[in-house]
Design an enzyme around this catalytic site. Structure first.
Site, mmCIF file in Angstrom:
data_model
loop_
_atom_site.group_PDB
_atom_site.id
_atom_site.type_symbol
_atom_site.label_atom_id
_atom_site.label_comp_id
_atom_site.label_asym_id
_atom_site.label_seq_id
_atom_site.Cartn_x
_atom_site.Cartn_y
_atom_site.Cartn_z
ATOM 1 N N PHE A 145 65.165 44.286 69.873
ATOM 2 C CA PHE A 145 65.706 45.153 69.652
ATOM 3 C C PHE A 145 66.982 45.963 69.058
ATOM 4 C CE2 PHE A 145 67.138 49.456 68.576
ATOM 5 C CZ PHE A 145 66.580 49.664 67.455
ATOM 6 N N ASP A 230 73.042 40.843 74.190
ATOM 7 C CA ASP A 230 73.237 42.129 73.732
ATOM 8 C C ASP A 230 72.341 42.691 74.576
ATOM 9 O OD1 ASP A 230 71.608 45.265 73.483
ATOM 10 O OD2 ASP A 230 71.234 44.731 71.056
ATOM 11 N N LYS A 259 76.343 52.658 73.624
ATOM 12 C CA LYS A 259 74.752 53.438 74.850
ATOM 13 C C LYS A 259 75.946 54.495 75.257
ATOM 14 C CE LYS A 259 71.035 53.011 72.538
ATOM 15 N NZ LYS A 259 69.765 51.956 72.180
#
Ligand code: PLP
Length: 407
Positions: A145, A230, A259
């Protein structure tokens, strides 16, 4: 129905009417939050075990973040990159010092940081490695993802992320996760980079075999391929280290962050990289109107300093071990597996017992908010500021929920 009930029902119905149905939220309407706690419009209190997918690592409304945010917003917030500002340099310098990398490109959302990584890797492939024009290939992992742009979902292995959104950009190949040999076998002369998550979050907190990143590092060095990680969800203390790659003693060539970088109050992301990779960007070839704005830089820098000065990374390691031990000790036929690292644990629920969604709804009734990922995994990822007592309280409620559901 009393007045109070009407507040929730009304908010849900207005949102349902006007908002695209691209999420399926739990039926709770959050009114305010502080630290690890959230209150709904009826005044009921919940413990946040989600942290907005790790965006809220510092907890809700951290006083240091709010102060930095208000101070900077009152001074100057957004100027675009047409001009310089005072906070951007120190923010990115700190990010590089923490990660062991040389330079950074500031963006806003995680997906933009990943897009930035893809562009840097491809350009490096052509300008440095000598790959023929438009032939660069990036290897990614099954179950990945990396965000929701049309390019990124094009290399997702999740049908729901792709259905109806093609045609997709070429230049990506999907390789089984956790299998370094398969990754090496897939490398060809036009391979510019390997892009993976150190732990797959959305796939269900999937932890690869010990040594996976170390092996990828070694393969990438030997084959002249970039290793790009990531760490948008795994980074900034979530796994008990600043970055998950530090568990294996390596440094990637490129790193995507987001985030928690926004201190829980705004989107802040960055692509951090070694010098020759970050140098792929020259005036005019990449950009973002909001990326690196003074407000984002001030909040980002404060978020890094707060994580550091409050010792939250070590706290994640310590309380994470505790959470893992306690969740693993729950004796319930509902639990098939418990996995994770630091304050980031996925509990796999046996579908014969209940859906993860049903467990989350029952847990909500007991004052703990979490969310399922796929149909079978419940995520426990509280803000890193959580206390041991609060964590124990949440785990007790979870054990109680499973016991009551069985009855
Ligand atoms: C959340 C996430 C993204 C995307 O971030 P957005 O801010 O939603 O664009 C990318 N990669 C990983 C690993 C994530 O968890």
């Amino acid at each position: 129905m009393d007045m109070q009930m009407n507040l929730s029902a009304e908010a849900i119905s207005v949102e349902q009417r006007w908002c695209a149905h691209n999420y399926k939220p739990l039926p709770v309407v959050i009114d305010r939050a502080e630290g690890v706690w959230m209150w709904d419009v009826e005044g009921t209190r919940y413990l946040d075990m989600m942290s907005a997918y790790s965006a809220v690592n510092l907890g809700h409304g951290h006083p240091r973040i709010l102060r930095a945010m208000i101070e900077q917003a009152s001074r100057v917030a957004v100027i675009s990159r047409a001009f310089h500002s005072e906070k951007l340099g120190p923010f990115l310098r700190r990010l590089c010092a923490l990660s062991g990398l040389d330079g950074a490109c500031p963006m806003n959302t995680g997906a933009e940081a990943v897009e930035t990584a893809i562009k840097a890797a491809r350009r490096w492939g052509y300008k440095v490695k000598g790959i023929p024009a438009d032939q660069a290939e990036i290897l990614v992992a099954e179950g990945n993802f990396h965000g929701r742009t049309s390019t990124i979902v094009g290399f997702s292995s999740e049908a729901a992320y792709r259905d109806g959104f093609g045609p997709f950009a070429p230049g990506f190949r999907i390789i089984p996760y956790g299998d370094a040999d398969a990754m090496e076998a897939a490398i060809g002369p036009n391979t510019a980079a390997i892009l993976v998550e150190p732990i797959q979050g959305e796939a269900g907190i999937v932890v690869p075999p010990e040594g996976y990143l170390r092996r990828l590092r070694e393969i990438c060095d030997r084959r002249n391929v970039l290793l790009i990680l990531d760490e948008i969800q795994s980074g900034l203390g979530r796994t008990g280290k600043w970055f998950a790659f530090q568990h294996e003693g390596i440094v990637p060539d490129g790193l995507c962050l987001g985030k928690a970088l926004g201190g829980g109050v705004m989107p802040v992301s960055a692509f951090v990289a070694r010098q020759d990779l970050i140098d792929m960007f020259v005036p005019g070839n990449h950009g973002s109107t909001f990326g690196g704005n003074p407000l984002a830089a001030a909040v980002g820098l404060e978020a890094l300093e707060t994580l550091d000065e409050e010792g939250l990374v070590a706290r994640s390691a310590e309380l994470g071990d505790h959470m893992m031990r306690r969740l693993s000790a729950i004796d319930s036929p509902a639990i098939r597996a418990v996995r994770g690292r630091g304050l980031w644990v996925g509990v796999e629920i046996d579908p014969a017992f209940a859906t993860a969604r049903a467990v989350c709804e029952a847990l909500m009734q007991r004052g703990v908010l979490s969310k399922e990922t796929h149909d079978t995994v419940i995520r426990f990822a509280p803000p890193l500021v959580i206390s041991r007592e609060e964590l124990d309280w949440a785990i007790d409620r979870f054990a109680e929920t499973l016991a009551a559901m069985r009855a």
